[in-house]
Design a protein around this motif. Structure first.
Motif, PDB file in Angstrom:
ATOM      1  N   CYS A  96     -63.957  11.562  38.845  1.00 17.72           N
ATOM      2  CA  CYS A  96     -63.252  10.780  39.875  1.00 17.72           C
ATOM      3  C   CYS A  96     -63.873   9.395  40.016  1.00 17.72           C
ATOM      4  O   CYS A  96     -63.160   8.395  40.126  1.00 17.72           O
ATOM      5  CB  CYS A  96     -63.274  11.520  41.215  1.00 17.72           C
ATOM      6  SG  CYS A  96     -62.322  13.044  41.197  1.00 17.72           S
ATOM      7  N   TRP A  97     -65.190   9.328  39.980  1.00 21.56           N
ATOM      8  CA  TRP A  97     -65.882   8.030  40.049  1.00 21.56           C
ATOM      9  C   TRP A  97     -65.481   7.164  38.860  1.00 21.56           C
ATOM     10  O   TRP A  97     -65.212   5.964  39.013  1.00 21.56           O
ATOM     11  CB  TRP A  97     -67.396   8.240  40.066  1.00 21.56           C
ATOM     12  CG  TRP A  97     -68.152   6.956  40.004  1.00 21.56           C
ATOM     13  CD1 TRP A  97     -68.547   6.177  41.043  1.00 21.56           C
ATOM     14  CD2 TRP A  97     -68.582   6.276  38.811  1.00 21.56           C
ATOM     15  NE1 TRP A  97     -69.196   5.064  40.582  1.00 21.56           N
ATOM     16  CE2 TRP A  97     -69.234   5.103  39.215  1.00 21.56           C
ATOM     17  CE3 TRP A  97     -68.478   6.549  37.451  1.00 21.56           C
ATOM     18  CZ2 TRP A  97     -69.774   4.202  38.302  1.00 21.56           C
ATOM     19  CZ3 TRP A  97     -69.016   5.654  36.548  1.00 21.56           C
ATOM     20  CH2 TRP A  97     -69.661   4.496  36.977  1.00 21.56           C
ATOM     21  N   LEU A  99     -62.752   7.279  37.076  1.00 18.82           N
ATOM     22  CA  LEU A  99     -61.367   6.815  37.236  1.00 18.82           C
ATOM     23  C   LEU A  99     -61.313   5.602  38.165  1.00 18.82           C
ATOM     24  O   LEU A  99     -60.608   4.631  37.887  1.00 18.82           O
ATOM     25  CB  LEU A  99     -60.486   7.937  37.772  1.00 18.82           C
ATOM     26  CG  LEU A  99     -60.163   9.058  36.788  1.00 18.82           C
ATOM     27  CD1 LEU A  99     -59.579  10.263  37.520  1.00 18.82           C
ATOM     28  CD2 LEU A  99     -59.234   8.572  35.692  1.00 18.82           C
ATOM     29  N   GLU A 100     -62.065   5.652  39.259  1.00 20.75           N
ATOM     30  CA  GLU A 100     -62.120   4.500  40.168  1.00 20.75           C
ATOM     31  C   GLU A 100     -62.778   3.302  39.488  1.00 20.75           C
ATOM     32  O   GLU A 100     -62.339   2.167  39.634  1.00 20.75           O
ATOM     33  CB  GLU A 100     -62.900   4.858  41.435  1.00 20.75           C
ATOM     34  CG  GLU A 100     -62.156   5.792  42.356  1.00 20.75           C
ATOM     35  CD  GLU A 100     -62.997   6.259  43.531  1.00 20.75           C
ATOM     36  OE1 GLU A 100     -64.234   6.036  43.528  1.00 20.75           O
ATOM     37  OE2 GLU A 100     -62.417   6.851  44.451  1.00 20.75           O
ATOM     38  N   ASN A 101     -63.835   3.562  38.748  1.00 19.26           N
ATOM     39  CA  ASN A 101     -64.605   2.505  38.107  1.00 19.26           C
ATOM     40  C   ASN A 101     -63.784   1.717  37.086  1.00 19.26           C
ATOM     41  O   ASN A 101     -64.018   0.527  36.905  1.00 19.26           O
ATOM     42  CB  ASN A 101     -65.847   3.107  37.435  1.00 19.26           C
ATOM     43  CG  ASN A 101     -66.844   2.062  37.038  1.00 19.26           C
ATOM     44  OD1 ASN A 101     -67.204   1.194  37.830  1.00 19.26           O
ATOM     45  ND2 ASN A 101     -67.298   2.132  35.799  1.00 19.26           N
ATOM     46  N   GLY A 103     -60.577   1.283  37.416  1.00 18.23           N
ATOM     47  CA  GLY A 103     -59.424   0.714  38.101  1.00 18.23           C
ATOM     48  C   GLY A 103     -58.239   1.640  38.255  1.00 18.23           C
ATOM     49  O   GLY A 103     -57.144   1.194  38.590  1.00 18.23           O
ATOM     50  N   ASN A 105     -57.380   3.848  40.571  1.00 15.49           N
ATOM     51  CA  ASN A 105     -57.615   4.395  41.910  1.00 15.49           C
ATOM     52  C   ASN A 105     -56.604   5.462  42.311  1.00 15.49           C
ATOM     53  O   ASN A 105     -56.966   6.424  42.993  1.00 15.49           O
ATOM     54  CB  ASN A 105     -57.636   3.267  42.940  1.00 15.49           C
ATOM     55  CG  ASN A 105     -58.784   2.317  42.693  1.00 15.49           C
ATOM     56  OD1 ASN A 105     -59.809   2.695  42.134  1.00 15.49           O
ATOM     57  ND2 ASN A 105     -58.608   1.067  43.077  1.00 15.49           N
ATOM     58  N   ASN A 106     -55.339   5.309  41.921  1.00 12.70           N
ATOM     59  CA  ASN A 106     -54.342   6.324  42.257  1.00 12.70           C
ATOM     60  C   ASN A 106     -54.668   7.657  41.593  1.00 12.70           C
ATOM     61  O   ASN A 106     -54.528   8.715  42.210  1.00 12.70           O
ATOM     62  CB  ASN A 106     -52.937   5.866  41.859  1.00 12.70           C
ATOM     63  CG  ASN A 106     -52.442   4.734  42.727  1.00 12.70           C
ATOM     64  OD1 ASN A 106     -52.953   4.501  43.818  1.00 12.70           O
ATOM     65  ND2 ASN A 106     -51.454   4.009  42.243  1.00 12.70           N
ATOM     66  N   TYR A 107     -55.087   7.602  40.333  1.00 15.06           N
ATOM     67  CA  TYR A 107     -55.481   8.826  39.640  1.00 15.06           C
ATOM     68  C   TYR A 107     -56.741   9.417  40.260  1.00 15.06           C
ATOM     69  O   TYR A 107     -56.874  10.636  40.373  1.00 15.06           O
ATOM     70  CB  TYR A 107     -55.726   8.566  38.148  1.00 15.06           C
ATOM     71  CG  TYR A 107     -54.463   8.308  37.372  1.00 15.06           C
ATOM     72  CD1 TYR A 107     -53.593   9.340  37.059  1.00 15.06           C
ATOM     73  CD2 TYR A 107     -54.147   7.031  36.941  1.00 15.06           C
ATOM     74  CE1 TYR A 107     -52.432   9.109  36.350  1.00 15.06           C
ATOM     75  CE2 TYR A 107     -52.977   6.792  36.233  1.00 15.06           C
ATOM     76  CZ  TYR A 107     -52.136   7.840  35.931  1.00 15.06           C
ATOM     77  OH  TYR A 107     -50.984   7.604  35.228  1.00 15.06           O
ATOM     78  N   ALA A 108     -57.662   8.564  40.659  1.00 12.58           N
ATOM     79  CA  ALA A 108     -58.901   9.040  41.276  1.00 12.58           C
ATOM     80  C   ALA A 108     -58.601   9.751  42.589  1.00 12.58           C
ATOM     81  O   ALA A 108     -59.149  10.825  42.854  1.00 12.58           O
ATOM     82  CB  ALA A 108     -59.859   7.871  41.507  1.00 12.58           C
ATOM     83  N   ALA A 109     -57.730   9.178  43.409  1.00 13.72           N
ATOM     84  CA  ALA A 109     -57.381   9.799  44.688  1.00 13.72           C
ATOM     85  C   ALA A 109     -56.709  11.157  44.473  1.00 13.72           C
ATOM     86  O   ALA A 109     -57.058  12.140  45.140  1.00 13.72           O
ATOM     87  CB  ALA A 109     -56.476   8.878  45.497  1.00 13.72           C
ATOM     88  N   ARG A 112     -59.331  13.618  43.283  1.00 10.48           N
ATOM     89  CA  ARG A 112     -60.208  14.061  44.387  1.00 10.48           C
ATOM     90  C   ARG A 112     -59.509  15.118  45.243  1.00 10.48           C
ATOM     91  O   ARG A 112     -60.135  16.094  45.662  1.00 10.48           O
ATOM     92  CB  ARG A 112     -60.631  12.886  45.246  1.00 10.48           C
ATOM     93  CG  ARG A 112     -61.695  12.041  44.600  1.00 10.48           C
ATOM     94  CD  ARG A 112     -62.394  11.136  45.600  1.00 10.48           C
ATOM     95  NE  ARG A 112     -63.209  10.171  44.902  1.00 10.48           N
ATOM     96  CZ  ARG A 112     -64.391  10.438  44.332  1.00 10.48           C
ATOM     97  NH1 ARG A 112     -64.878  11.647  44.402  1.00 10.48           N
ATOM     98  NH2 ARG A 112     -65.066   9.495  43.713  1.00 10.48           N
TER      99      ARG A 112
END
Length: 154
Positions: A96-97, A99-101, A103, A105-109, A112
């Protein structure tokens, strides 16, 4: 489409993620062993398209390569983080980190949320197997933080 090793060696300053991700696979020249299984990719694709739609071999192989590249890319970011933290195991939070790193963010959310649901389900399954009540606070204390006494135990 260029390969992951090509992207990594040409565009990244930190080559450590390359070493961690491909450790043990550097000498592997058989590309089919490093790709997702084509049958699995095709099965996922068929679930999305209308029943009468056809999927060309080229389409299946393109998605197979893209999905493999995506997984390799995100995993290499997570592996680099673990390497910096001197850890050997990549966990869901690391993915998840990553994915955010990068860019996404939608996939990371979404990841999570899925990860939390998975953990909650595992907690319930574990509680049921041990005959514990399904109260979340009680379960977390008893199962994950040792045998600490709670007000319910007194």
């Amino acid at each position: 489409m260029r390969g992951f090793t090509e992207w990594n060696s040409n565009e990244r300053d930190d080559s450590s993620s390359f070493a961690v991700t491909l450790e043990g696979h550097a000498d592997n020249n058989n590309e089919s062993e490093t790709q997702l299984p084509l049958a699995n990719v095709a099965r996922i694709m068929r679930k999305i398209v209308p029943p009468n739609a056809k999927l060309s071999q080229e389409a299946r192989e393109t998605v197979q390569e893209s999905a493999t590249e995506f997984i390799s890319f995100v995993t290499s970011e997570a592996a680099a983080k673990c390497l910096k933290e001197d850890r050997k195991t990549i966990n869901g939070d690391d993915i998840c980190w990553a994915l955010e790193n990068v860019g996404l963010n939608n996939y990371a959310a979404a990841s999570r949320r899925y990860l939390q649901k998975y953990r909650d389900d595992e907690l319930q399954r574990l509680a049921a197997s041990q005959g514990c009540p399904a109260d979340e606070e009680y379960l977390r204390l008893r199962l994950f933080e040792g045998n600490k006494e709670t007000s319910r135990d007194r």
